[in-house]
Design an enzyme around this catalytic site. Structure first.
Site, short mmCIF file in Angstrom:
data_model
loop_
_atom_site.label_atom_id
_atom_site.label_comp_id
_atom_site.label_asym_id
_atom_site.label_seq_id
_atom_site.Cartn_x
_atom_site.Cartn_y
_atom_site.Cartn_z
CG ASP A 85 10.02 2.32 -5.37
OD1 ASP A 85 9.53 1.59 -6.25
OD2 ASP A 85 9.96 3.54 -5.41
CG ASN B 228 6.10 14.20 -2.59
OD1 ASN B 228 6.53 13.64 -3.60
ND2 ASN B 228 6.08 13.61 -1.41
CG HIS C 194 8.08 10.70 -4.35
ND1 HIS C 194 7.08 10.15 -3.57
CD2 HIS C 194 7.84 10.22 -5.60
CE1 HIS C 194 6.30 9.40 -4.31
NE2 HIS C 194 6.73 9.42 -5.55
CD GLU D 113 7.70 10.31 0.08
OE1 GLU D 113 7.69 11.19 -0.81
OE2 GLU D 113 6.75 9.53 0.27
#
Ligand code: F6R
Length: 250
Positions: free
Chosen positions: A71, A140, A142, A147
């Site tokens: 990314d 979280n 991800h 996400e």
């Protein structure tokens, strides 16, 4: 425990983390023209230091290899030290002797980020895919910058970062308000095409997400849980990150 039957889980002490991760990767990486998928961030740093150490000592030679990033932030150019392009070049490529021309990172300054995402997806395919993907997990859940709520069949695309991720990554930027709002990320389906995946987790802030990803249902709200469906996954966690895994009770 219900870690998928093909996954291997190693829980290691801090001193062994880099070597365990390097061993797991090198066992699966072809000698000729290896294509290694790179996660950035804090977690894989001991791995990259260990791989660089093995290169320096002549134990391994990966100079014909390719590095493919997961990314990049939209709005950061490769000369910006906070960009993932700079991370991959300086923390991984240069220490491992991999030429800059063999490093693929989405261009965060592309005029048309959607077209850049599409082109990046094609570039991975043109290279023949990723042999071994290094992955981290967000607090979280991800996976790369997919996400919670990301479709399991997603490919490389522009995404909006969650407030949790922007606050987790504020440490690299000074404050969360300076963290870019958007990124180009490989999709969940793109990542799952890697022949093997080595998922790394360090620290107590990852414990709940790691347990949910490995032992809960495969769920778009915990994107890393999709790895339960991948046929060749190794998970390497330190003890704080593994603390919520059921196996730790025994
Ligand atoms: C980085 C990436 C992210 C990180 C994750 C964990 O390229 O795709 O998914 O792996 O946010 O980051 P650290 O290791 O800094 O806790």
């Amino acid at each position: 425990m219900t870690v998928s039957h093909t996954a291997r889980l190693l829980v290691v002490g801090d001193d062994d983390f880099g070597a365990a991760a390097a061993d797991a990767i090198l066992q699966r990486l072809p000698d000729r023209r290896p294509r290694l998928g790179i996660a950035t961030g804090d977690t894989p740093m001991p791995l990259y230091s260990e791989l660089a150490r093995r290169v320096r000592s002549g134990q391994i030679d990966v100079s014909t290899g390719f590095l493919i990033a997961l990314d990049e932030y939209v709005g950061l150019g490769s000369q910006d030290p906070r960009s993932y392009a700079a991370y991959v070049r300086t923390q991984v490529g240069a220490p491992m002797g991999i030429p800059a021309g063999n490093i693929l990172v989405p261009d965060g300054l592309a005029v048309d980020p959607d077209a850049e995402a599409e082109a990046f997806e094609r570039r991975i395919g043109d290279l023949g895919g990723v042999d071994v993907q290094v992955a981290g997990i967000g607090s979280n859940g991800h996976l790369a910058f997919n996400e919670p709520g990301s479709p399991l069949d997603s490919i490389t695309r522009v995404v909006t970062l969650s407030e949790q991720t922007r606050s987790d990554n504020a440490r690299f930027f000074g404050s969360s308000s300076d963290v870019p709002h958007r990124a180009i990320t490989q999709g969940i389906a793109t990542i799952c095409r890697a022949r093997s995946v080595v998922l790394l987790a360090r620290g107590s802030s990852k414990a709940a997400a790691l347990a949910a990803a490995l032992t809960g249902p495969v769920d778009t709200w915990i994107p890393a849980s999709v790895l339960q469906r991948h046929p060749a996954v190794t998970v390497i966690a330190d003890r704080p990150a593994a603390a919520d895994l059921p196996t730790m009770r025994y």
